[in-house]
Design a protein around this motif. Structure first.
Motif, PDB file in Angstrom:
ATOM      1  N   ARG A  24       0.826  -1.211   0.000  1.00  0.00           N
ATOM      2  CA  ARG A  24       0.000   0.000   0.000  1.00  0.00           C
ATOM      3  C   ARG A  24       0.858   1.257   0.000  1.00  0.00           C
ATOM      4  NH1 ARG A  24      -1.063   4.228   2.040  1.00  0.00           N
ATOM      5  NH2 ARG A  24       0.572   3.792   3.562  1.00  0.00           N
ATOM      6  N   TYR A  25       0.483   2.167  -0.794  1.00  0.00           N
ATOM      7  CA  TYR A  25       1.115   3.497  -0.783  1.00  0.00           C
ATOM      8  C   TYR A  25       0.055   4.470  -1.276  1.00  0.00           C
ATOM      9  CZ  TYR A  25       1.332   3.370  -5.854  1.00  0.00           C
ATOM     10  OH  TYR A  25       0.965   3.325  -7.180  1.00  0.00           O
ATOM     11  N   SER A  26       0.303   5.742  -1.106  1.00  0.00           N
ATOM     12  CA  SER A  26      -0.660   6.739  -1.571  1.00  0.00           C
ATOM     13  C   SER A  26      -0.459   6.966  -3.060  1.00  0.00           C
ATOM     14  CB  SER A  26      -0.492   8.044  -0.795  1.00  0.00           C
ATOM     15  OG  SER A  26      -0.899   7.845   0.546  1.00  0.00           O
ATOM     16  N   ARG A  59      -1.036   8.669  -6.597  1.00  0.00           N
ATOM     17  CA  ARG A  59      -1.387  10.006  -7.097  1.00  0.00           C
ATOM     18  C   ARG A  59      -1.428  10.043  -8.619  1.00  0.00           C
ATOM     19  NH1 ARG A  59       1.771  10.791  -2.524  1.00  0.00           N
ATOM     20  NH2 ARG A  59       0.734  11.935  -0.827  1.00  0.00           N
ATOM     21  N   ASN A 106      -5.027  17.463  -5.953  1.00  0.00           N
ATOM     22  CA  ASN A 106      -5.930  16.893  -4.944  1.00  0.00           C
ATOM     23  C   ASN A 106      -7.383  17.055  -5.366  1.00  0.00           C
ATOM     24  OD1 ASN A 106      -4.837  15.888  -2.218  1.00  0.00           O
ATOM     25  ND2 ASN A 106      -3.514  17.664  -2.656  1.00  0.00           N
ATOM     26  N   ILE A 117      -5.782   6.736  -2.198  1.00  0.00           N
ATOM     27  CA  ILE A 117      -5.115   7.805  -1.451  1.00  0.00           C
ATOM     28  C   ILE A 117      -6.142   8.472  -0.539  1.00  0.00           C
ATOM     29  CG2 ILE A 117      -5.392   9.477  -3.373  1.00  0.00           C
ATOM     30  CD1 ILE A 117      -2.733  10.793  -2.205  1.00  0.00           C
ATOM     31  N   ALA A 118      -5.816   8.524   0.756  1.00  0.00           N
ATOM     32  CA  ALA A 118      -6.632   9.293   1.700  1.00  0.00           C
ATOM     33  C   ALA A 118      -6.361  10.765   1.429  1.00  0.00           C
ATOM     34  CB  ALA A 118      -6.267   8.932   3.133  1.00  0.00           C
ATOM     35  N   GLN A 119      -7.411  11.586   1.466  1.00  0.00           N
ATOM     36  CA  GLN A 119      -7.225  13.007   1.155  1.00  0.00           C
ATOM     37  C   GLN A 119      -7.968  13.901   2.157  1.00  0.00           C
ATOM     38  OE1 GLN A 119      -8.328  12.424  -3.253  1.00  0.00           O
ATOM     39  NE2 GLN A 119      -7.084  14.275  -3.205  1.00  0.00           N
ATOM     40  N   ALA A 120      -7.188  14.446   3.102  1.00  0.00           N
ATOM     41  CA  ALA A 120      -7.758  15.467   3.979  1.00  0.00           C
ATOM     42  C   ALA A 120      -8.036  16.736   3.184  1.00  0.00           C
ATOM     43  CB  ALA A 120      -6.809  15.748   5.133  1.00  0.00           C
ATOM     44  N   ALA A 121      -7.319  16.919   2.087  1.00  0.00           N
ATOM     45  CA  ALA A 121      -7.506  18.128   1.260  1.00  0.00           C
ATOM     46  C   ALA A 121      -8.974  18.311   0.882  1.00  0.00           C
ATOM     47  CB  ALA A 121      -6.639  18.048   0.001  1.00  0.00           C
ATOM     48  N   THR A 170       7.466   6.449   0.750  1.00  0.00           N
ATOM     49  CA  THR A 170       7.856   7.159   1.973  1.00  0.00           C
ATOM     50  C   THR A 170       8.511   6.195   2.967  1.00  0.00           C
ATOM     51  OG1 THR A 170       5.606   6.794   2.762  1.00  0.00           O
ATOM     52  CG2 THR A 170       6.075   8.933   1.782  1.00  0.00           C
ATOM     53  N   ARG A 173       9.500   5.171   7.128  1.00  0.00           N
ATOM     54  CA  ARG A 173       8.922   5.249   8.456  1.00  0.00           C
ATOM     55  C   ARG A 173      10.040   5.302   9.489  1.00  0.00           C
ATOM     56  NH1 ARG A 173       5.419   5.997   5.486  1.00  0.00           N
ATOM     57  NH2 ARG A 173       3.280   5.201   5.504  1.00  0.00           N
TER      58      ARG A 173
HETATM   59  C1  LIG Z   1      -5.852  11.014   6.953  1.00  0.00           C
HETATM   60  C2  LIG Z   1      -4.910  11.221   5.796  1.00  0.00           C
HETATM   61  C3  LIG Z   1      -5.074  12.333   4.988  1.00  0.00           C
HETATM   62  C4  LIG Z   1      -4.234  12.542   3.891  1.00  0.00           C
HETATM   63  N1  LIG Z   1      -4.444  13.617   3.077  1.00  0.00           N
HETATM   64  C5  LIG Z   1      -3.710  13.761   1.951  1.00  0.00           C
HETATM   65  C6  LIG Z   1      -3.995  14.796   1.028  1.00  0.00           C
HETATM   66  O1  LIG Z   1      -4.916  15.602   1.215  1.00  0.00           O
HETATM   67  N2  LIG Z   1      -3.237  14.888  -0.098  1.00  0.00           N
HETATM   68  C7  LIG Z   1      -2.214  14.008  -0.354  1.00  0.00           C
HETATM   69  O2  LIG Z   1      -1.561  14.143  -1.397  1.00  0.00           O
HETATM   70  N3  LIG Z   1      -1.912  13.014   0.520  1.00  0.00           N
HETATM   71  C8  LIG Z   1      -2.655  12.854   1.631  1.00  0.00           C
HETATM   72  N4  LIG Z   1      -2.401  11.810   2.490  1.00  0.00           N
HETATM   73  C9  LIG Z   1      -1.356  10.845   2.161  1.00  0.00           C
HETATM   74  C10 LIG Z   1      -0.111  11.039   3.026  1.00  0.00           C
HETATM   75  O3  LIG Z   1       0.645  12.092   2.540  1.00  0.00           O
HETATM   76  C11 LIG Z   1       0.671   9.711   2.991  1.00  0.00           C
HETATM   77  O4  LIG Z   1      -0.108   8.709   3.605  1.00  0.00           O
HETATM   78  C12 LIG Z   1       2.007   9.805   3.722  1.00  0.00           C
HETATM   79  O5  LIG Z   1       2.878  10.705   3.082  1.00  0.00           O
HETATM   80  C13 LIG Z   1       2.682   8.424   3.793  1.00  0.00           C
HETATM   81  O6  LIG Z   1       2.889   7.912   2.502  1.00  0.00           O
HETATM   82  P1  LIG Z   1       2.221   6.580   1.978  1.00  0.00           P
HETATM   83  O7  LIG Z   1       0.731   6.669   2.168  1.00  0.00           O
HETATM   84  O8  LIG Z   1       2.583   6.513   0.521  1.00  0.00           O
HETATM   85  O9  LIG Z   1       2.793   5.438   2.768  1.00  0.00           O
HETATM   86  C14 LIG Z   1      -3.207  11.602   3.603  1.00  0.00           C
HETATM   87  C15 LIG Z   1      -3.055  10.488   4.435  1.00  0.00           C
HETATM   88  C16 LIG Z   1      -3.884  10.293   5.507  1.00  0.00           C
HETATM   89  C17 LIG Z   1      -3.725   9.059   6.346  1.00  0.00           C
END
Ligand SMILES: Cc1cc2nc3c(=O)[nH]c(=O)nc-3n(C[C@H](O)[C@H](O)[C@H](O)COP(=O)(O)O)c2cc1C
Length: 236
Positions: A26-28, A30, A133, A178-182, A222, A224
């Motif tokens: 798993r990774y975020s 984009r 985003n 990808i989780a996005q708080a944005a 990323t 840890r």
């Molecule tokens: C609750 C939450 C909100 C996040 N919001 C954003 C976001 O708005 N935009 C974004 O590009 N990444 C967002 N991320 C992704 C994080 O940047 C990412 O999880 C972190 O850098 C670790 O990288 P990885 O997920 O690739 O392991 C979010 C992650 C989490 C858990």
């Protein structure tokens, strides 16, 4: 189905190896392919995510899942709104990233910028990347995760756990997230767009689909911190 990160099979693997594999894969994401995820696959992810633990088993998460034209309508409207309106989040964004948290935030930001060829200090280009985003990074689906306002911070904590399970469950069936708080920075707009009640707090969104493995924004992982940096042992 994308061939780069195949679904995890538990057939001949120890349980902690299965979890280790899903966590490592798993990774975020984009950068997504346009291909839709089949409804039964999304339903499976939702079923798995439903197993998340929550305080008093309240299970405060509600999830609004958009697909196809509904995702595109949201993407277009959100982008228009976010680029011409100030942030308006239900849950306050971090007041400050300081010390090691600032360092980690910077590191993953620089990793992303290096990956997509943005030079340090190029504010215009990094701003443009940030706006991706609001295009959901091209994902064909988005899940809006909301909590019950009355449950306050702990409702949001439960929803955070749900987001984590959702992302791991998705990975386990070959779907990138990808989780996005944005997206939560435009909470009122999101609530209005999807007709959600005023008692629902927008916690975050999860954009998902199949990864575009060749997309430069997906070209880094990323790090840890070591356990020693986070755990304190108290033995006597
Ligand atoms: C609750 C939450 C909100 C996040 N919001 C954003 C976001 O708005 N935009 C974004 O590009 N990444 C967002 N991320 C992704 C994080 O940047 C990412 O999880 C972190 O850098 C670790 O990288 P990885 O997920 O690739 O392991 C979010 C992650 C989490 C858990």
């Amino acid at each position: 189905m994308n061939e780069v990160s195949p679904p995890v099979s538990a057939a001949s693997t120890a349980p902690d190896d299965v979890l280790d594999t899903v966590l490592a894969q798993r990774y975020s994401c984009r950068g997504f392919l346009p291909q839709q995820v089949a409804r039964p696959t999304i339903e499976r992810i939702l079923e798995l995510a439903q197993r998340t633990a929550s305080w008093c088993n309240a299970q405060p998460w509600q999830v609004t899942v958009a697909s196809g034209a509904a995702t595109d309508r949201f993407r277009d409207a959100l982008y228009r709104h976010a680029t011409s309106n100030p942030a308006d989040a239900d849950i306050p964004f971090p007041r400050e990233y300081r010390g090691v948290y600032l360092a980690r935030r910077r590191e993953c930001g620089f990793q992303l910028y290096d990956s997509v060829g943005i030079k340090r200090g190029d504010r215009e280009a990094s701003g443009r990347q940030g706006l991706e985003n609001f295009r959901l990074f091209g994902a064909p689906h988005v899940a809006i995760v909301t909590s019950d306002e009355a449950l306050g911070v702990y409702g949001a904590v439960d929803c955070g756990a749900y987001v984590s399970t959702f992302c791991l469950a998705a990975r386990s069936v070959g779907v990138a997230t990808i989780a996005q708080a944005a997206i939560a920075s435009q909470s009122k707009f999101v609530r209005r767009h999807f007709g959600l009640g005023d008692d629902r707090l927008v916690v975050c969104a999860i954009s998902f689909g199949y990864e575009d493995a060749a997309h430069p924004a997906n070209g880094f992982r990323t790090r840890r911190a070591a356990v020693a940096e986070t755990a304190t042992w108290v033995d006597a």
